[in-house]
Design a protein around this motif. Structure first.
Motif, PDB file in Angstrom:
ATOM      1  N   CYS A 153      -7.118   5.595  -2.457  1.00 27.78           N
ATOM      2  CA  CYS A 153      -7.316   5.688  -1.004  1.00 27.78           C
ATOM      3  C   CYS A 153      -7.715   4.326  -0.429  1.00 27.78           C
ATOM      4  O   CYS A 153      -7.787   4.158   0.784  1.00 27.78           O
ATOM      5  CB  CYS A 153      -8.347   6.752  -0.645  1.00 27.78           C
ATOM      6  SG  CYS A 153     -10.042   6.296  -1.046  1.00 27.78           S
ATOM      7  N   ILE A 183     -12.296  10.731   3.873  1.00 25.38           N
ATOM      8  CA  ILE A 183     -10.926  10.613   3.368  1.00 25.38           C
ATOM      9  C   ILE A 183     -10.625  11.889   2.596  1.00 25.38           C
ATOM     10  O   ILE A 183     -11.353  12.239   1.668  1.00 25.38           O
ATOM     11  CB  ILE A 183     -10.751   9.420   2.399  1.00 25.38           C
ATOM     12  CG1 ILE A 183     -11.624   8.223   2.794  1.00 25.38           C
ATOM     13  CG2 ILE A 183      -9.289   9.060   2.232  1.00 25.38           C
ATOM     14  CD1 ILE A 183     -11.186   7.442   3.960  1.00 25.38           C
ATOM     15  N   ALA A 185      -7.319   9.993   6.622  1.00 30.59           N
ATOM     16  CA  ALA A 185      -8.627   9.453   6.991  1.00 30.59           C
ATOM     17  C   ALA A 185      -8.951   9.869   8.422  1.00 30.59           C
ATOM     18  O   ALA A 185      -8.144   9.651   9.325  1.00 30.59           O
ATOM     19  CB  ALA A 185      -8.627   7.933   6.877  1.00 30.59           C
ATOM     20  N   ILE A 204      -7.302   1.646   4.539  1.00 27.88           N
ATOM     21  CA  ILE A 204      -7.565   2.991   5.074  1.00 27.88           C
ATOM     22  C   ILE A 204      -6.767   3.251   6.354  1.00 27.88           C
ATOM     23  O   ILE A 204      -6.341   4.379   6.610  1.00 27.88           O
ATOM     24  CB  ILE A 204      -9.087   3.129   5.395  1.00 27.88           C
ATOM     25  CG1 ILE A 204      -9.910   3.212   4.122  1.00 27.88           C
ATOM     26  CG2 ILE A 204      -9.370   4.326   6.287  1.00 27.88           C
ATOM     27  CD1 ILE A 204      -9.734   4.475   3.340  1.00 27.88           C
TER      28      ILE A 204
END
Lengths: 268, 268
Positions: A120, A216, A230, A263
């Motif tokens: 992530c 997330i 996110a 992100i």
């Protein structure tokens, strides 16, 4: 030799070459029941591994370890588990039992959510203590994970939340009967986890975790249809990430610039 | 497609079946320089993978990413890295660069020390923030990791200490010259890490970490000659765990009974 083999995150080809070679030459190969549920099917694994697999549920791994370990001093016996073998105490215990019987043991490592979560974009060394979020019932709503999330946030650390997996749980009715019946397996979704966390935020049980804390959501990490989203905690209560397995990360308030940039592609 | 492939902890057979299939059908395969140093040899990997590998040092991965990513929109290009691909920010950055060029990317996960460390018997969800311990020089003795170790101990959490790896470091003399020369690679041992930590303990820089704090030294995790030793920090300054890679764990003061039992086999 007794082998504990991690078969990784998603499908039959996530096993390592070393692991596959051991499976193919083993005398007996067990497949942890919970693993067999998240994978496509036991048959797919058997076909690719070219090996018959014996299903072992948690009860068997914990209570009938003697059967699993039988003859492992002279034969090669393997137990296949999802992810990496050491993510659960059950397996540590199994290795201890083997050693007490003077059975040599070998561990074949693999990816697990504990390291793959970094896909992530949040860096692993910015994570604090990992927490588990269990399914609540009407009367049982444990929240010990909340203090740990707050403590991580307070230290500017991310939190990996492992979400509840209920496999082969006896139904409440069957607990008082002679014949056990089992509830269908269920896997907590990111949406369900966020909803429980929001209930705690609303009741002011959390000190630092807020409804606008960045979270997330991850599903089926490592698979072709992996999803990462996110958004804020309150928005996460509306996100459907599809079939299991899901994991939730509570992000630290301050992100490294590379974390921030990475992100941003997952923001909804 | 640009593939970032983790090749695991130890040898050529730690790659996953999925990873190996991608390597064999790729148009170009890079091997991270640092990876090639800890593995037996580039040639061993090439022989088993049945593929020619292009060595890519850190400088190339960071500064010449355009060369690595060239044509990856129409060809299959792979970069092989030790452990799991996302343990280092360099790789996160490379994926970002690929996406900016509209090159599709795929990650093949594998075991890394972040999850394999659990082979010492300490549970992953009892670990706090991971720290890095750098080699000290006579004039430069950073100790920011100490505060984090103390903070973890204070929360009854274990600390994974990643030990310094210096590969292709310019020699101090060559920094002022036109032609760069490089120091031989070095990998911090558990003994060296413990010695630096003991210097901090003696100077009373640490509040909770003490010379009798339980530590676990690990070397070559996942290999046949893997070693694990459990002893006090001061005893660890005398322990030789052989060739790299080494990792050090500072254990929490209170252990779970299963952790305690598992660790006992490693006590010297």
């Amino acid at each position: 030799m007794f082998y504990l083999i991690g078969i990784g995150l998603c499908d039959e080809k996530d096993i390592t070459v070393k692991g596959l070679e051991i499976v193919r030459r083993a005398d007996r190969v067990y497949l942890e029941h919970y693993t067999s549920i998240i994978w496509k099917s036991k048959e797919d694994l058997e076909k690719f591994y070219e090996k018959e697999l014996i299903l072992a549920d948690r009860e068997m791994v914990e209570m009938q370890s003697d059967d699993i370990l039988a003859n492992a001093d002279v034969e090669n016996v393997a137990l296949l588990v999802a992810g990496d073998p050491f993510a659960a105490t059950t397996h540590t215990d199994l290795i201890l039992r083997a050693r007490k019987k003077n059975i040599p043991t070998s561990i074949i490592h693999n990816a697990s959510i504990f390291n793959a979560v970094a896909c992530c974009g949040l860096q692993l060394y910015n994570f604090g203590e990992t927490v588990s979020i269990p399914y609540w019932t009407e009367k049982w709503k444990p929240d010990s994970f909340l203090k740990k999330i707050d403590s991580n946030l307070n230290s500017y650390l991310h939190t990996l939340c492992l979400l509840d997996i209920q496999v082969k749980e006896p139904t409440p009715e069957s607990l008082t009967k002679k014949i056990k019946s089992y509830s269908p397996p269920r896997f907590m979704s990111v949406k369900e986890a966020a909803t429980q966390l929001m209930e705690l935020v609303r009741s002011k049980a959390s000190i630092i975790l807020k409804e606008n804390t960045l979270c997330i959501g991850l599903s089926r990490v490592g698979a072709d249809d992996q999803k990462i989203v996110a958004c804020t905690l309150s928005e996460m209560t509306e996100i459907d990430l599809g079939p299991p397995l899901h994991s939730l990360v509570i992000a630290a308030e301050t992100l490294h610039p590379i974390e921030e940039e990475y992100i941003s592609q997952f923001r909804s």
